[in-house]
Design a protein around this motif. Structure first.
Motif, mmCIF file in Angstrom:
data_model
loop_
_atom_site.group_PDB
_atom_site.id
_atom_site.type_symbol
_atom_site.label_atom_id
_atom_site.label_comp_id
_atom_site.label_asym_id
_atom_site.label_seq_id
_atom_site.Cartn_x
_atom_site.Cartn_y
_atom_site.Cartn_z
ATOM 1 N N GLY A 1 0.699 -1.448 -0.133
ATOM 2 C CA GLY A 1 0.226 -0.320 0.098
ATOM 3 C C GLY A 1 1.068 1.139 0.063
ATOM 4 O O GLY A 1 0.385 2.426 0.374
ATOM 5 N N LEU A 2 2.108 1.166 -0.711
ATOM 6 C CA LEU A 2 2.464 2.366 -0.168
ATOM 7 C C LEU A 2 2.727 3.974 -1.310
ATOM 8 O O LEU A 2 2.779 4.798 -0.873
ATOM 9 N N LEU A 3 1.649 3.149 -2.073
ATOM 10 C CA LEU A 3 1.426 4.326 -3.275
ATOM 11 C C LEU A 3 0.363 4.220 -3.600
ATOM 12 O O LEU A 3 -0.548 4.855 -4.625
ATOM 13 N N GLU B 1 -3.366 6.542 4.228
ATOM 14 C CA GLU B 1 -2.667 5.931 3.722
ATOM 15 C C GLU B 1 -1.639 5.316 2.857
ATOM 16 O O GLU B 1 -0.955 4.830 4.305
ATOM 17 N N SER B 2 -0.633 6.631 2.759
ATOM 18 C CA SER B 2 0.470 6.158 2.461
ATOM 19 C C SER B 2 1.528 6.473 3.223
ATOM 20 O O SER B 2 2.513 5.652 3.307
ATOM 21 N N GLU B 3 1.164 7.376 3.523
ATOM 22 C CA GLU B 3 1.930 8.546 4.784
ATOM 23 C C GLU B 3 2.387 7.796 6.091
ATOM 24 O O GLU B 3 3.844 7.491 6.327
ATOM 25 N N TRP B 4 1.596 6.468 6.598
ATOM 26 C CA TRP B 4 1.982 6.190 7.914
ATOM 27 C C TRP B 4 2.908 4.460 7.500
ATOM 28 O O TRP B 4 3.550 4.298 7.776
ATOM 29 N N ARG B 5 2.313 4.238 6.347
ATOM 30 C CA ARG B 5 3.170 3.180 5.411
ATOM 31 C C ARG B 5 4.880 3.185 5.562
ATOM 32 O O ARG B 5 5.535 3.175 5.342
ATOM 33 N N TRP B 6 4.249 4.960 4.901
ATOM 34 C CA TRP B 6 6.046 5.175 4.504
ATOM 35 C C TRP B 6 7.061 4.998 5.706
ATOM 36 O O TRP B 6 8.266 5.072 5.499
ATOM 37 N N PHE B 7 6.749 5.876 6.617
ATOM 38 C CA PHE B 7 7.192 6.356 8.184
ATOM 39 C C PHE B 7 7.194 4.895 8.721
ATOM 40 O O PHE B 7 8.466 4.745 9.268
ATOM 41 N N VAL C 1 8.070 1.830 7.252
ATOM 42 C CA VAL C 1 9.383 1.415 6.515
ATOM 43 C C VAL C 1 10.611 1.992 6.581
ATOM 44 O O VAL C 1 11.351 2.080 7.527
ATOM 45 N N PHE C 2 10.137 3.877 6.745
ATOM 46 C CA PHE C 2 11.174 4.264 7.418
ATOM 47 C C PHE C 2 11.965 4.308 8.577
ATOM 48 O O PHE C 2 13.204 3.747 8.583
ATOM 49 N N GLY C 3 11.835 3.576 9.275
ATOM 50 C CA GLY C 3 12.071 2.868 10.523
ATOM 51 C C GLY C 3 12.458 1.827 10.515
ATOM 52 O O GLY C 3 12.756 1.812 12.164
ATOM 53 N N MET C 4 11.565 1.059 9.752
ATOM 54 C CA MET C 4 12.316 -0.185 9.568
ATOM 55 C C MET C 4 13.638 -0.516 9.524
ATOM 56 O O MET C 4 15.229 -0.754 10.078
ATOM 57 N N PHE C 5 13.832 1.249 7.997
ATOM 58 C CA PHE C 5 15.531 1.131 7.836
ATOM 59 C C PHE C 5 16.140 1.811 9.027
ATOM 60 O O PHE C 5 17.893 1.582 8.802
ATOM 61 N N PHE C 6 15.901 2.669 9.326
ATOM 62 C CA PHE C 6 16.404 3.445 10.229
ATOM 63 C C PHE C 6 16.654 2.866 11.589
ATOM 64 O O PHE C 6 17.967 2.604 11.544
ATOM 65 N N ALA C 7 16.098 2.275 11.623
ATOM 66 C CA ALA C 7 16.206 1.126 13.051
ATOM 67 C C ALA C 7 17.647 0.199 12.890
ATOM 68 O O ALA C 7 18.814 -0.091 13.393
ATOM 69 N N GLY C 8 17.891 -0.352 11.858
ATOM 70 C CA GLY C 8 18.322 -1.204 11.021
ATOM 71 C C GLY C 8 19.828 -0.123 10.579
ATOM 72 O O GLY C 8 20.836 -0.887 11.389
ATOM 73 N N LEU C 9 19.620 0.839 10.127
ATOM 74 C CA LEU C 9 21.484 2.003 10.585
ATOM 75 C C LEU C 9 21.697 1.994 11.500
ATOM 76 O O LEU C 9 22.933 1.837 11.530
ATOM 77 N N VAL C 10 20.942 2.589 12.548
ATOM 78 C CA VAL C 10 21.008 2.402 13.816
ATOM 79 C C VAL C 10 21.856 1.237 14.344
ATOM 80 O O VAL C 10 23.187 1.729 15.252
#
Length: 140
Positions: free
Chosen positions: A38-40, A46-52, A54-63
């Motif tokens: 549902g990202l697009l 609907e897409s805003e919370w999904r992008w946050f 996904v960003f959170g998953m990647f950001f947590a991995g980077l940290v």
């Protein structure tokens, strides 16, 4: 306790709290395949919370990679083509099962959803059979 047990406990607690918060605050089940699907979506919010998410998953991995880079060292004796095929099969399976292991296995089972319990059992059996088939029969 061993470090691996503590890491699993902490990871499980984080996943449990995160999925509970998404359900309680947003009314959404943490099914990663449906979140990615549902990202697009062009419906407002609907897409805003999904992008946050996904960003959170990647950001947590980077940290985490900054503090424990050894956790990201992977030695998979498989070709890139085999990994690509496996990813496509997983994507196809999530469409067939109307969700993924996070949606059914974590959220659905916790809510005692009969459909999710059956789906999770099927995911696990199919995964074990395929892994053993590929390892013992095909030699991959």
């Amino acid at each position: 306790m061993q470090e691996s047990i503590m890491m699993a406990l902490i990871g499980g607690l984080i996943i449990g709290v995160a999925t509970s918060l998404l359900l309680a605050l947003n009314g959404r089940v943490t099914g990663v395949s449906n979140i990615l699907n549902g990202l697009l979506d062009r419906t407002p919010y609907e897409s805003e919370w999904r992008w946050f998410f996904v960003f959170g998953m990647f950001f947590a991995g980077l940290v985490l990679n900054q503090f424990r880079p050894e956790l990201f060292e992977v030695d998979i004796p498989r070709s890139s083509v085999m990994i690509l095929i496996a990813g496509l099969l997983v994507g196809f399976g999530t469409m067939m099962g109307s969700g993924c292991t996070s949606g059914h296995g974590i959220c659905g089972v916790a809510r005692l959803s009969p459909r999710s319990i059956v789906a999770t059992i099927c995911f696990m059996i199919a995964g074990m059979l395929m892994a053993n088939f590929l390892r013992w029969i095909v030699g991959l």
